[in-house]
Scaffold this motif. Structure first.
Motif, short mmCIF file in Angstrom:
data_model
loop_
_atom_site.label_atom_id
_atom_site.label_comp_id
_atom_site.label_asym_id
_atom_site.label_seq_id
_atom_site.Cartn_x
_atom_site.Cartn_y
_atom_site.Cartn_z
N ARG A 82 0.85 -1.18 0.00
CA ARG A 82 0.00 0.00 0.00
C ARG A 82 0.89 1.24 0.00
NH1 ARG A 82 -4.24 -1.46 2.40
NH2 ARG A 82 -3.09 -2.00 4.28
N ARG A 83 0.54 2.17 -0.85
CA ARG A 83 1.33 3.39 -1.00
C ARG A 83 0.55 4.58 -0.47
NH1 ARG A 83 1.50 6.82 -5.58
NH2 ARG A 83 3.38 8.07 -5.74
N THR A 84 1.12 5.29 0.47
CA THR A 84 0.43 6.44 1.05
C THR A 84 1.22 7.71 0.82
OG1 THR A 84 -0.20 4.92 2.82
CG2 THR A 84 -0.74 7.25 3.11
N VAL A 85 0.58 8.68 0.18
CA VAL A 85 1.24 9.94 -0.12
C VAL A 85 0.78 11.02 0.86
CG1 VAL A 85 1.68 11.67 -1.87
CG2 VAL A 85 1.21 9.31 -2.54
N TYR A 86 1.74 11.65 1.50
CA TYR A 86 1.40 12.76 2.40
C TYR A 86 1.68 14.05 1.65
CZ TYR A 86 1.40 9.15 5.95
OH TYR A 86 1.12 8.02 6.66
N PRO A 87 0.63 14.84 1.43
CA PRO A 87 0.78 16.05 0.62
C PRO A 87 1.46 17.17 1.38
CG PRO A 87 -1.52 15.70 1.23
CD PRO A 87 -0.72 14.70 1.96
N VAL A 88 2.70 16.94 1.75
CA VAL A 88 3.47 17.97 2.42
C VAL A 88 4.52 18.51 1.46
CG1 VAL A 88 3.11 17.14 4.76
CG2 VAL A 88 4.97 16.21 3.37
N VAL A 89 5.18 19.55 1.90
CA VAL A 89 6.10 20.22 0.98
C VAL A 89 7.30 19.38 0.55
CG1 VAL A 89 7.50 22.25 0.56
CG2 VAL A 89 5.38 22.45 1.84
N PRO A 90 8.09 18.89 1.47
CA PRO A 90 8.99 17.86 0.94
C PRO A 90 8.15 16.60 0.89
CG PRO A 90 9.82 18.85 3.00
CD PRO A 90 8.35 19.17 2.89
N PRO A 91 7.85 16.13 -0.28
CA PRO A 91 6.94 14.99 -0.44
C PRO A 91 7.32 13.82 0.46
CG PRO A 91 7.57 15.84 -2.56
CD PRO A 91 8.40 16.56 -1.55
N ARG A 92 6.33 13.20 1.03
CA ARG A 92 6.58 12.05 1.88
C ARG A 92 5.66 10.92 1.44
NH1 ARG A 92 8.55 11.53 6.99
NH2 ARG A 92 7.98 9.64 8.09
N VAL A 93 6.28 9.82 1.04
CA VAL A 93 5.51 8.67 0.60
C VAL A 93 5.92 7.46 1.41
CG1 VAL A 93 4.91 7.21 -1.35
CG2 VAL A 93 5.41 9.62 -1.72
N GLU A 94 4.94 6.78 1.95
CA GLU A 94 5.25 5.61 2.76
C GLU A 94 4.69 4.34 2.14
OE1 GLU A 94 5.88 7.41 7.19
OE2 GLU A 94 4.09 6.22 6.79
N TYR A 95 5.44 3.28 2.31
CA TYR A 95 5.02 1.98 1.78
C TYR A 95 4.88 0.99 2.93
CZ TYR A 95 6.29 3.92 -2.74
OH TYR A 95 6.35 4.70 -3.86
N GLU A 96 3.85 0.19 2.81
CA GLU A 96 3.65 -0.84 3.82
C GLU A 96 3.02 -2.06 3.14
OE1 GLU A 96 0.64 0.18 6.69
OE2 GLU A 96 -0.39 1.46 5.23
N LEU A 97 3.20 -3.21 3.73
CA LEU A 97 2.59 -4.41 3.18
C LEU A 97 1.08 -4.38 3.45
CD1 LEU A 97 4.91 -7.44 4.00
CD2 LEU A 97 4.69 -6.15 1.89
N THR A 98 0.33 -4.87 2.50
CA THR A 98 -1.10 -5.04 2.74
C THR A 98 -1.28 -6.38 3.47
OG1 THR A 98 -1.39 -6.24 0.67
CG2 THR A 98 -1.65 -3.86 0.61
N GLU A 99 -2.50 -6.71 3.79
CA GLU A 99 -2.74 -7.98 4.46
C GLU A 99 -2.33 -9.11 3.52
OE1 GLU A 99 -5.12 -5.59 3.85
OE2 GLU A 99 -4.48 -4.64 5.73
N LEU A 100 -2.68 -8.92 2.25
CA LEU A 100 -2.32 -9.92 1.25
C LEU A 100 -0.80 -10.07 1.19
CD1 LEU A 100 -3.11 -11.80 -1.03
CD2 LEU A 100 -3.15 -9.86 -2.59
N GLY A 101 -0.12 -8.95 1.15
CA GLY A 101 1.33 -9.00 1.10
C GLY A 101 1.93 -9.68 2.31
N ALA A 102 1.28 -9.47 3.44
CA ALA A 102 1.79 -10.05 4.68
C ALA A 102 1.72 -11.57 4.66
CB ALA A 102 1.01 -9.51 5.87
N THR A 103 0.76 -12.11 3.90
CA THR A 103 0.63 -13.56 3.87
C THR A 103 1.78 -14.23 3.13
OG1 THR A 103 -0.67 -13.53 1.83
CG2 THR A 103 -1.89 -13.39 3.89
N LEU A 104 2.55 -13.42 2.44
CA LEU A 104 3.69 -13.98 1.73
C LEU A 104 4.86 -14.25 2.69
CD1 LEU A 104 4.17 -12.21 -1.69
CD2 LEU A 104 4.46 -14.61 -1.20
N HIS A 105 4.74 -13.68 3.82
CA HIS A 105 5.79 -13.76 4.83
C HIS A 105 6.46 -15.13 4.98
CE1 HIS A 105 6.81 -14.39 9.24
NE2 HIS A 105 7.76 -13.61 8.78
N THR A 106 5.69 -16.09 5.42
CA THR A 106 6.26 -17.41 5.68
C THR A 106 6.91 -18.03 4.45
OG1 THR A 106 4.04 -18.24 5.36
CG2 THR A 106 4.80 -18.05 7.63
N THR A 107 6.24 -17.84 3.32
CA THR A 107 6.75 -18.42 2.09
C THR A 107 8.12 -17.86 1.72
OG1 THR A 107 4.55 -18.78 1.21
CG2 THR A 107 6.35 -18.66 -0.36
#
Lengths: 153, 153
Positions: free
Chosen positions: B95-120
DNA sequence: CAGAATCCGCATGGATACTG
DNA sequence: CAGTATCCATGCGGATTCTG
């Protein structure tokens, strides 16, 4: 030869020499790329490779001849099958047996090492198969959002 | 765009729609390539991809910014990081989250689906790490045999 | 900072022809 | 049958430059 695999026997300082199960819950992931010149990333690439995955999966079930593999994998060119099998053989994952008969007969089978990949690969494929609809949906959602944003510009 | 991913929503006739765990001990492996036009092989390639693997592994631990990922993965070019993250986002793994601030800030995190890849993924990496010496040995053995046969010719 | 866009080298991998 | 050897297209991915 086309592969750039340097023959340098540098097996680099291994952090965890043992059975490998001893690594804590947060072993350093950055090791992967730090060790880049080392084996890990390279091995991962080979194992996770498109054709390797398929070849191993098939050999998992039984010993196969060259032409049998060729037919089973189907999309593969004879060149890539040869290359793939050679790599797997070199990595000790596959054993190649040549029967010196008139129509040449060569058989391939997984080694014990290769067999240990079983569960892992299976797990990867299972995940993919069981989540393909979710991914397909995520994609169309994403694409929909995209074309919408484009038209809104 | 460089990726040839056809936008065709063909999610093809799925053999096993359910949770995926129902497949017998010998589900048809040839499905992988038969379905080639379909999602499976394609998803597998993406997930098993060099950079994807690393990105997911890092995001597995916590949310990260673009530049943080860039530094963590290190070998990666900014271009490939962008491309990789976009793909993972499209596939619903990140999941990509964009914070509309002046120095652009974008954060990435695993979705629930992505998290299921963990063990594999973990399993794949663990295997690689714990068997790297065996593979290294197999390789030098193989190379030794090779150069010997060459000189014997 | 987080990207988009462009240029481009080079390895991946297909097609074909030849061999033991 | 089971390769090897060659030629060649394409696309992956790095380096660089330009925006919001």
């Amino acid at each position: 030869m086309e592969e750039g695999t340097s023959k340098s026997p540098s097996h680099c300082a291994d952090t965890d020499t043992g059975t490998g199960t001893g690594a804590g819950p947060d072993y350093d992931i950055s090791q992967w790329d730090v060790r880049e010149g080392c084996e890990v990333r390279q091995i991962l690439d080979r194992v996770a490779d498109k054709w390797s995955l398929l070849a191993i999966a098939h050999l998992e079930r039984r010993t196969l001849r060259f032409s049998e593999l060729r037919r089973l994998i189907e999309g593969i060119s004879q060149r890539m099958l040869t290359v793939t099998l050679r790599q797997l053989e070199r990595d000790g994952l596959v054993r190649r047996t040549v029967y010196p008969v008139v129509p040449p007969r060569v058989e391939y089978e997984l080694t014990e090492l290769g067999a240990t990949l079983h569960t892992t690969i299976r797990s990867l494929v299972d995940w993919t198969e069981s989540h393909q609809q979710e991914i397909a949906k995520a994609r169309s959602d994403y694409d929909a959002r995209q074309s919408q944003e484009v038209s809104a510009s």
